[in-house]
Design a protein around this motif. Structure first.
Motif, PDB file in Angstrom:
ATOM      1  N   TYR A 214     -53.551  27.669 -37.384  1.00  0.00           N
ATOM      2  CA  TYR A 214     -54.854  27.112 -36.995  1.00  0.00           C
ATOM      3  C   TYR A 214     -55.631  28.184 -36.234  1.00  0.00           C
ATOM      4  CZ  TYR A 214     -52.474  26.502 -32.481  1.00  0.00           C
ATOM      5  OH  TYR A 214     -51.765  26.736 -31.326  1.00  0.00           O
ATOM      6  N   TYR A 215     -56.912  27.920 -36.103  1.00  0.00           N
ATOM      7  CA  TYR A 215     -57.769  28.790 -35.303  1.00  0.00           C
ATOM      8  C   TYR A 215     -57.943  28.174 -33.906  1.00  0.00           C
ATOM      9  CZ  TYR A 215     -59.067  31.059 -39.702  1.00  0.00           C
ATOM     10  OH  TYR A 215     -59.028  31.740 -40.907  1.00  0.00           O
ATOM     11  N   GLN A 216     -57.951  29.024 -32.919  1.00  0.00           N
ATOM     12  CA  GLN A 216     -58.151  28.589 -31.533  1.00  0.00           C
ATOM     13  C   GLN A 216     -59.361  29.332 -30.951  1.00  0.00           C
ATOM     14  OE1 GLN A 216     -55.910  26.613 -29.061  1.00  0.00           O
ATOM     15  NE2 GLN A 216     -57.959  26.720 -28.154  1.00  0.00           N
ATOM     16  N   ALA A 217     -60.270  28.575 -30.336  1.00  0.00           N
ATOM     17  CA  ALA A 217     -61.431  29.188 -29.686  1.00  0.00           C
ATOM     18  C   ALA A 217     -61.187  29.256 -28.183  1.00  0.00           C
ATOM     19  CB  ALA A 217     -62.690  28.380 -29.986  1.00  0.00           C
ATOM     20  N   TRP A 218     -61.706  30.347 -27.582  1.00  0.00           N
ATOM     21  CA  TRP A 218     -61.508  30.573 -26.152  1.00  0.00           C
ATOM     22  C   TRP A 218     -62.812  31.063 -25.516  1.00  0.00           C
ATOM     23  CZ3 TRP A 218     -56.153  30.143 -24.842  1.00  0.00           C
ATOM     24  CH2 TRP A 218     -55.267  30.212 -25.938  1.00  0.00           C
ATOM     25  N   LEU A 219     -62.973  30.724 -24.222  1.00  0.00           N
ATOM     26  CA  LEU A 219     -64.006  31.369 -23.426  1.00  0.00           C
ATOM     27  C   LEU A 219     -63.311  32.328 -22.476  1.00  0.00           C
ATOM     28  CD1 LEU A 219     -66.662  28.624 -22.463  1.00  0.00           C
ATOM     29  CD2 LEU A 219     -66.814  30.394 -24.225  1.00  0.00           C
ATOM     30  N   LYS A 220     -63.898  33.505 -22.285  1.00  0.00           N
ATOM     31  CA  LYS A 220     -63.262  34.536 -21.462  1.00  0.00           C
ATOM     32  C   LYS A 220     -64.253  35.058 -20.437  1.00  0.00           C
ATOM     33  CE  LYS A 220     -62.485  38.639 -23.164  1.00  0.00           C
ATOM     34  NZ  LYS A 220     -61.905  39.778 -23.942  1.00  0.00           N
TER      35      LYS A 220
ATOM     36  N   GLY B   1     -60.889  38.769 -17.842  1.00  0.00           N
ATOM     37  CA  GLY B   1     -59.996  38.585 -18.977  1.00  0.00           C
ATOM     38  C   GLY B   1     -59.284  37.257 -19.002  1.00  0.00           C
ATOM     39  N   ILE B   2     -59.660  36.343 -18.096  1.00  0.00           N
ATOM     40  CA  ILE B   2     -59.035  35.016 -18.082  1.00  0.00           C
ATOM     41  C   ILE B   2     -59.557  34.199 -19.250  1.00  0.00           C
ATOM     42  CG2 ILE B   2     -58.781  32.863 -16.794  1.00  0.00           C
ATOM     43  CD1 ILE B   2     -58.991  34.487 -14.220  1.00  0.00           C
ATOM     44  N   LEU B   3     -58.638  33.608 -20.005  1.00  0.00           N
ATOM     45  CA  LEU B   3     -58.980  32.814 -21.183  1.00  0.00           C
ATOM     46  C   LEU B   3     -58.869  31.319 -20.875  1.00  0.00           C
ATOM     47  CD1 LEU B   3     -57.065  34.799 -23.973  1.00  0.00           C
ATOM     48  CD2 LEU B   3     -59.538  34.767 -23.579  1.00  0.00           C
ATOM     49  N   VAL B   4     -59.829  30.560 -21.389  1.00  0.00           N
ATOM     50  CA  VAL B   4     -59.805  29.097 -21.279  1.00  0.00           C
ATOM     51  C   VAL B   4     -59.947  28.529 -22.684  1.00  0.00           C
ATOM     52  CG1 VAL B   4     -60.943  27.047 -20.358  1.00  0.00           C
ATOM     53  CG2 VAL B   4     -60.798  29.118 -18.962  1.00  0.00           C
ATOM     54  N   PRO B   5     -58.963  27.745 -23.157  1.00  0.00           N
ATOM     55  CA  PRO B   5     -59.059  27.182 -24.513  1.00  0.00           C
ATOM     56  C   PRO B   5     -60.165  26.135 -24.590  1.00  0.00           C
ATOM     57  CG  PRO B   5     -57.156  26.279 -23.367  1.00  0.00           C
ATOM     58  CD  PRO B   5     -57.696  27.345 -22.477  1.00  0.00           C
ATOM     59  N   VAL B   6     -60.922  26.143 -25.677  1.00  0.00           N
ATOM     60  CA  VAL B   6     -62.023  25.193 -25.842  1.00  0.00           C
ATOM     61  C   VAL B   6     -61.903  24.381 -27.137  1.00  0.00           C
ATOM     62  CG1 VAL B   6     -63.620  26.536 -24.430  1.00  0.00           C
ATOM     63  CG2 VAL B   6     -63.493  26.980 -26.887  1.00  0.00           C
ATOM     64  N   GLY B   7     -60.820  24.574 -27.924  1.00  0.00           N
ATOM     65  CA  GLY B   7     -60.627  23.734 -29.098  1.00  0.00           C
ATOM     66  C   GLY B   7     -59.971  24.474 -30.249  1.00  0.00           C
ATOM     67  N   THR B   8     -59.409  23.678 -31.162  1.00  0.00           N
ATOM     68  CA  THR B   8     -58.757  24.239 -32.352  1.00  0.00           C
ATOM     69  C   THR B   8     -59.380  23.651 -33.607  1.00  0.00           C
ATOM     70  OG1 THR B   8     -57.067  22.505 -32.370  1.00  0.00           O
ATOM     71  CG2 THR B   8     -56.585  24.494 -31.095  1.00  0.00           C
ATOM     72  N   PHE B   9     -59.236  24.337 -34.726  1.00  0.00           N
ATOM     73  CA  PHE B   9     -59.811  23.881 -35.984  1.00  0.00           C
ATOM     74  C   PHE B   9     -59.137  24.631 -37.128  1.00  0.00           C
ATOM     75  CE2 PHE B   9     -62.373  27.059 -33.875  1.00  0.00           C
ATOM     76  CZ  PHE B   9     -62.509  28.063 -34.813  1.00  0.00           C
ATOM     77  N   ASN B  10     -59.384  24.161 -38.341  1.00  0.00           N
ATOM     78  CA  ASN B  10     -58.803  24.804 -39.531  1.00  0.00           C
ATOM     79  C   ASN B  10     -59.796  25.712 -40.262  1.00  0.00           C
ATOM     80  OD1 ASN B  10     -57.340  21.700 -39.733  1.00  0.00           O
ATOM     81  ND2 ASN B  10     -56.035  23.514 -39.686  1.00  0.00           N
ATOM     82  N   GLU B  11     -61.069  25.397 -40.128  1.00  0.00           N
ATOM     83  CA  GLU B  11     -62.101  26.198 -40.789  1.00  0.00           C
ATOM     84  C   GLU B  11     -63.360  26.117 -39.920  1.00  0.00           C
ATOM     85  OE1 GLU B  11     -64.332  26.556 -45.161  1.00  0.00           O
ATOM     86  OE2 GLU B  11     -62.863  24.984 -44.764  1.00  0.00           O
ATOM     87  N   PRO B  12     -63.991  27.223 -39.583  1.00  0.00           N
ATOM     88  CA  PRO B  12     -65.140  27.220 -38.668  1.00  0.00           C
ATOM     89  C   PRO B  12     -66.442  26.838 -39.357  1.00  0.00           C
ATOM     90  CG  PRO B  12     -64.656  29.457 -39.297  1.00  0.00           C
ATOM     91  CD  PRO B  12     -63.606  28.610 -39.946  1.00  0.00           C
ATOM     92  N   ASP B  13     -66.511  25.644 -39.882  1.00  0.00           N
ATOM     93  CA  ASP B  13     -67.695  25.172 -40.596  1.00  0.00           C
ATOM     94  C   ASP B  13     -68.323  24.033 -39.793  1.00  0.00           C
ATOM     95  OD1 ASP B  13     -69.645  24.671 -42.446  1.00  0.00           O
ATOM     96  OD2 ASP B  13     -68.333  23.615 -43.843  1.00  0.00           O
TER      97      ASP B  13
ATOM     98  N   THR C  71     -67.943  35.156 -22.856  1.00  0.00           N
ATOM     99  CA  THR C  71     -67.433  35.666 -24.131  1.00  0.00           C
ATOM    100  C   THR C  71     -66.655  34.586 -24.874  1.00  0.00           C
ATOM    101  OG1 THR C  71     -67.296  37.922 -23.286  1.00  0.00           O
ATOM    102  CG2 THR C  71     -65.983  37.416 -25.239  1.00  0.00           C
ATOM    103  N   LEU C  72     -66.957  34.434 -26.145  1.00  0.00           N
ATOM    104  CA  LEU C  72     -66.246  33.485 -26.998  1.00  0.00           C
ATOM    105  C   LEU C  72     -65.411  34.278 -28.002  1.00  0.00           C
ATOM    106  CD1 LEU C  72     -65.767  30.571 -28.088  1.00  0.00           C
ATOM    107  CD2 LEU C  72     -67.726  30.950 -29.590  1.00  0.00           C
ATOM    108  N   THR C  73     -64.133  33.936 -28.086  1.00  0.00           N
ATOM    109  CA  THR C  73     -63.244  34.569 -29.063  1.00  0.00           C
ATOM    110  C   THR C  73     -62.552  33.499 -29.881  1.00  0.00           C
ATOM    111  OG1 THR C  73     -61.338  34.619 -27.582  1.00  0.00           O
ATOM    112  CG2 THR C  73     -62.827  36.515 -27.523  1.00  0.00           C
ATOM    113  N   VAL C  74     -62.198  33.851 -31.081  1.00  0.00           N
ATOM    114  CA  VAL C  74     -61.445  32.961 -31.967  1.00  0.00           C
ATOM    115  C   VAL C  74     -60.195  33.725 -32.405  1.00  0.00           C
ATOM    116  CG1 VAL C  74     -61.421  31.700 -34.149  1.00  0.00           C
ATOM    117  CG2 VAL C  74     -63.511  31.741 -32.745  1.00  0.00           C
ATOM    118  N   THR C  75     -59.057  33.080 -32.209  1.00  0.00           N
ATOM    119  CA  THR C  75     -57.782  33.711 -32.594  1.00  0.00           C
ATOM    120  C   THR C  75     -57.082  32.885 -33.664  1.00  0.00           C
ATOM    121  OG1 THR C  75     -56.583  32.532 -30.848  1.00  0.00           O
ATOM    122  CG2 THR C  75     -57.457  34.721 -30.315  1.00  0.00           C
TER     123      THR C  75
END
Length: 247
Positions: A182-188, A192-204, A219-223
Protein backbone atom coordinates in the motif's frame (compact mmCIF):
# COMPACT_ATOMS: atom_id res chain seq x y z
CA UNK A 1 -42.82 103.01 23.85
CA UNK A 2 -42.55 99.23 23.70
CA UNK A 3 -45.54 96.93 24.19
CA UNK A 4 -45.36 94.11 26.74
CA UNK A 5 -47.54 91.19 27.76
CA UNK A 6 -49.51 93.31 30.21
CA UNK A 7 -50.45 95.69 27.39
CA UNK A 8 -51.60 92.78 25.23
CA UNK A 9 -53.67 91.26 28.05
CA UNK A 10 -55.23 94.63 28.76
CA UNK A 11 -56.14 95.08 25.10
CA UNK A 12 -57.77 91.63 24.99
CA UNK A 13 -59.76 92.63 28.06
CA UNK A 14 -61.16 95.66 26.23
CA UNK A 15 -58.81 98.32 27.51
CA UNK A 16 -56.94 100.71 25.24
CA UNK A 17 -53.19 100.14 24.91
CA UNK A 18 -51.27 102.97 23.26
CA UNK A 19 -48.03 100.96 23.23
CA UNK A 20 -49.45 98.42 20.77
CA UNK A 21 -48.75 98.82 17.11
CA UNK A 22 -51.45 98.52 14.48
CA UNK A 23 -50.10 95.07 13.52
CA UNK A 24 -50.22 93.89 17.16
CA UNK A 25 -53.81 95.12 17.51
CA UNK A 26 -54.81 93.35 14.28
CA UNK A 27 -53.34 90.04 15.52
CA UNK A 28 -55.02 90.43 18.91
CA UNK A 29 -58.35 91.29 17.31
CA UNK A 30 -58.17 88.04 15.33
CA UNK A 31 -57.32 86.12 18.48
CA UNK A 32 -60.18 87.74 20.35
CA UNK A 33 -62.62 86.75 17.61
CA UNK A 34 -61.44 83.15 17.80
CA UNK A 35 -61.81 83.09 21.58
CA UNK A 36 -65.34 84.42 21.31
CA UNK A 37 -66.39 81.61 18.95
CA UNK A 38 -68.66 79.10 20.79
CA UNK A 39 -66.88 76.15 19.14
CA UNK A 40 -63.69 77.10 20.98
CA UNK A 41 -65.34 76.41 24.36
CA UNK A 42 -67.66 73.55 23.40
CA UNK A 43 -67.23 70.25 25.26
CA UNK A 44 -65.83 67.57 22.91
CA UNK A 45 -68.03 64.72 21.81
CA UNK A 46 -67.58 61.66 24.11
CA UNK A 47 -66.82 59.48 21.09
CA UNK A 48 -64.22 61.85 19.64
CA UNK A 49 -61.27 59.96 21.09
CA UNK A 50 -62.38 56.67 19.54
CA UNK A 51 -62.88 58.33 16.17
CA UNK A 52 -59.45 59.95 16.28
CA UNK A 53 -57.81 56.61 17.07
CA UNK A 54 -59.77 54.95 14.27
CA UNK A 55 -58.79 57.73 11.86
CA UNK A 56 -55.09 57.32 12.70
CA UNK A 57 -55.33 53.56 12.20
CA UNK A 58 -57.09 54.07 8.88
CA UNK A 59 -54.45 56.50 7.70
CA UNK A 60 -51.71 53.95 8.35
CA UNK A 61 -52.58 52.60 4.90
CA UNK A 62 -52.75 56.05 3.30
CA UNK A 63 -49.35 55.75 1.54
CA UNK A 64 -50.61 52.67 -0.31
CA UNK A 65 -53.80 54.51 -1.30
CA UNK A 66 -51.72 57.48 -2.37
CA UNK A 67 -49.57 55.25 -4.56
CA UNK A 68 -52.70 53.94 -6.25
CA UNK A 69 -54.15 57.43 -6.87
CA UNK A 70 -50.79 58.97 -7.70
CA UNK A 71 -51.32 61.91 -5.27
CA UNK A 72 -50.17 61.67 -1.61
CA UNK A 73 -51.82 64.97 -0.64
CA UNK A 74 -55.08 64.01 -2.29
CA UNK A 75 -55.06 60.69 -0.45
CA UNK A 76 -54.38 62.44 2.86
CA UNK A 77 -57.29 64.84 2.35
CA UNK A 78 -59.78 62.21 1.17
CA UNK A 79 -62.76 62.08 3.50
CA UNK A 80 -61.67 65.13 5.55
CA UNK A 81 -65.01 67.06 5.15
CA UNK A 82 -66.99 63.99 6.23
CA UNK A 83 -64.86 63.52 9.36
CA UNK A 84 -65.24 67.21 10.21
CA UNK A 85 -69.00 66.93 9.88
CA UNK A 86 -69.10 63.88 12.15
CA UNK A 87 -67.03 65.42 14.94
CA UNK A 88 -68.55 68.89 14.73
CA UNK A 89 -65.09 70.42 14.43
CA UNK A 90 -64.93 74.04 13.14
CA UNK A 91 -63.43 74.82 9.74
CA UNK A 92 -60.04 75.68 11.31
CA UNK A 93 -59.65 71.97 12.02
CA UNK A 94 -57.75 71.93 8.71
CA UNK A 95 -54.56 72.18 10.80
CA UNK A 96 -54.91 68.59 12.12
CA UNK A 97 -55.26 67.48 8.50
CA UNK A 98 -51.86 68.99 7.77
CA UNK A 99 -50.45 67.21 10.80
CA UNK A 100 -51.82 63.91 9.57
CA UNK A 101 -50.31 64.56 6.16
CA UNK A 102 -46.91 65.03 7.77
CA UNK A 103 -47.36 61.77 9.63
CA UNK A 104 -48.02 60.02 6.34
CA UNK A 105 -44.74 61.29 4.90
CA UNK A 106 -42.81 60.53 8.06
CA UNK A 107 -43.85 56.89 8.27
CA UNK A 108 -41.89 55.87 5.13
CA UNK A 109 -38.89 57.75 6.53
CA UNK A 110 -39.12 55.79 9.78
CA UNK A 111 -39.49 52.56 7.82
CA UNK A 112 -36.42 53.42 5.75
CA UNK A 113 -34.47 54.19 8.90
CA UNK A 114 -35.45 50.83 10.39
CA UNK A 115 -34.44 49.02 7.19
CA UNK A 116 -31.07 50.79 7.15
CA UNK A 117 -30.54 49.87 10.81
CA UNK A 118 -31.39 46.21 10.10
CA UNK A 119 -28.95 46.16 7.21
CA UNK A 120 -26.23 47.62 9.40
CA UNK A 121 -26.93 45.06 12.08
CA UNK A 122 -26.73 42.34 9.48
CA UNK A 123 -23.41 43.73 8.35
CA UNK A 124 -22.15 43.85 11.95
CA UNK A 125 -23.21 40.21 12.48
CA UNK A 126 -21.44 39.02 9.34
CA UNK A 127 -18.25 40.88 10.24
CA UNK A 128 -18.34 39.61 13.82
CA UNK A 129 -18.76 35.99 12.76
CA UNK A 130 -15.99 36.26 10.19
CA UNK A 131 -13.55 37.96 12.57
CA UNK A 132 -14.20 35.70 15.56
CA UNK A 133 -13.87 32.38 13.69
CA UNK A 134 -10.57 30.63 12.94
CA UNK A 135 -8.62 31.82 9.93
CA UNK A 136 -9.31 29.73 6.84
CA UNK A 137 -5.83 28.58 5.86
CA UNK A 138 -5.34 26.90 2.52
CA UNK A 139 -2.17 25.65 0.89
CA UNK A 140 -1.29 23.87 -2.33
CA UNK A 141 1.67 21.89 -3.54
CA UNK A 142 3.08 20.13 -6.58
CA UNK A 143 4.20 16.55 -6.10
CA UNK A 144 7.12 15.14 -8.08
CA UNK A 145 8.20 11.53 -8.55
CA UNK A 146 11.43 10.22 -7.12
CA UNK A 147 13.98 7.86 -8.64
CA UNK A 148 11.68 4.98 -7.63
CA UNK A 149 8.83 6.49 -9.69
CA UNK A 150 10.29 9.00 -12.16
CA UNK A 151 7.11 9.17 -14.22
CA UNK A 152 4.89 10.04 -11.26
CA UNK A 153 3.57 13.53 -10.57
CA UNK A 154 0.56 15.14 -8.98
CA UNK A 155 -0.73 17.87 -6.73
CA UNK A 156 -2.29 18.28 -3.32
CA UNK A 157 -4.25 20.93 -1.42
CA UNK A 158 -4.25 21.28 2.35
CA UNK A 159 -7.10 23.11 4.12
CA UNK A 160 -7.43 23.85 7.81
CA UNK A 161 -10.76 22.77 9.36
CA UNK A 162 -12.03 22.33 12.91
CA UNK A 163 -11.47 18.57 12.59
CA UNK A 164 -7.89 18.92 11.39
CA UNK A 165 -6.15 19.48 8.08
CA UNK A 166 -7.95 18.02 5.07
CA UNK A 167 -5.57 16.94 2.30
CA UNK A 168 -6.83 16.37 -1.23
CA UNK A 169 -4.29 14.29 -3.17
CA UNK A 170 -4.37 13.43 -6.85
CA UNK A 171 -1.44 11.89 -8.73
CA UNK A 172 -0.69 9.87 -11.84
CA UNK A 173 2.16 7.58 -12.85
CA UNK A 174 1.87 5.29 -9.83
CA UNK A 175 0.50 1.78 -10.35
CA UNK A 176 -2.22 0.38 -8.17
CA UNK A 177 -0.80 -1.82 -5.40
CA UNK A 178 -2.51 -4.51 -3.31
CA UNK A 179 -1.88 -7.93 -1.71
CA UNK A 180 -0.15 -6.57 1.36
CA UNK A 181 1.37 -3.53 -0.33
CA UNK A 182 0.00 0.00 0.00
CA UNK A 183 0.95 3.64 -0.24
CA UNK A 184 1.39 5.70 2.91
CA UNK A 185 1.26 9.50 3.01
CA UNK A 186 3.22 11.51 5.57
CA UNK A 187 3.69 15.09 6.67
CA UNK A 188 7.26 16.01 7.63
CA UNK A 189 8.69 18.99 9.49
CA UNK A 190 12.12 20.60 9.23
CA UNK A 191 13.54 18.20 11.82
CA UNK A 192 12.55 15.17 9.74
CA UNK A 193 9.74 14.06 12.05
CA UNK A 194 7.10 12.11 10.12
CA UNK A 195 3.38 12.04 10.91
CA UNK A 196 1.20 9.50 9.05
CA UNK A 197 -1.86 11.03 7.38
CA UNK A 198 -3.41 8.00 5.60
CA UNK A 199 -2.99 4.97 3.38
CA UNK A 200 -4.39 4.10 -0.04
CA UNK A 201 -3.92 1.74 -2.99
CA UNK A 202 -3.95 4.27 -5.83
CA UNK A 203 -3.56 8.08 -5.54
CA UNK A 204 -6.67 8.96 -7.54
CA UNK A 205 -8.64 11.79 -5.83
CA UNK A 206 -7.63 10.71 -2.32
CA UNK A 207 -8.75 12.53 0.83
CA UNK A 208 -6.32 12.37 3.75
CA UNK A 209 -6.46 13.89 7.22
CA UNK A 210 -3.70 15.31 9.40
CA UNK A 211 -3.80 16.18 13.07
CA UNK A 212 -0.70 18.38 12.87
CA UNK A 213 -0.56 21.83 11.24
CA UNK A 214 0.69 22.01 7.69
CA UNK A 215 2.39 25.27 8.61
CA UNK A 216 4.77 23.29 10.88
CA UNK A 217 4.87 20.14 8.72
CA UNK A 218 5.09 21.59 5.20
CA UNK A 219 6.42 18.56 3.32
CA UNK A 220 4.21 15.76 2.03
CA UNK A 221 5.77 12.43 1.09
CA UNK A 222 4.28 9.19 -0.18
CA UNK A 223 6.04 5.90 0.49
CA UNK A 224 5.49 2.36 -0.72
CA UNK A 225 4.81 0.20 2.33
CA UNK A 226 4.52 -3.52 3.11
CA UNK A 227 1.98 -4.78 5.64
CA UNK A 228 4.57 -6.56 7.78
CA UNK A 229 3.65 -5.28 11.21
CA UNK A 230 6.13 -2.40 11.14
CA UNK A 231 4.26 0.95 11.05
CA UNK A 232 7.43 2.99 10.46
CA UNK A 233 8.24 4.48 7.09
CA UNK A 234 9.88 2.10 4.65
CA UNK A 235 11.93 4.95 3.23
CA UNK A 236 10.76 4.01 -0.30
CA UNK A 237 9.52 7.43 -1.29
CA UNK A 238 7.68 7.68 -4.60
CA UNK A 239 6.22 11.24 -4.34
CA UNK A 240 7.53 14.38 -2.61
CA UNK A 241 6.17 17.93 -2.43
CA UNK A 242 6.31 21.05 -0.29
CA UNK A 243 3.43 23.43 0.28
CA UNK A 244 3.23 26.86 -1.24
CA UNK A 245 0.76 29.47 0.05
CA UNK A 246 -2.41 30.19 -1.96
CA UNK A 247 -4.30 27.76 -4.13
Amino acid sequence: MTANDDDRIAYLSGEHADALSAEDRADLDELRALLRAPAAWAEPDPGLEDRVVAAIAAEAGAPERAAETGSPEKAAETGAPERAAETGAPPRAAAPVRKRRRLIWLRPAYALGAAALAAAAAVVIVVSVGSSGPSALHFAMVLNGTSLAPGAHGNASLTKTTAGWRIQLDATGLPRVANGRYYQAWLKNARGILVPVGTFNEPDHITLWAGVPATSFPTLTVTLQQANGNPASSGKRVLVGTIRSGG
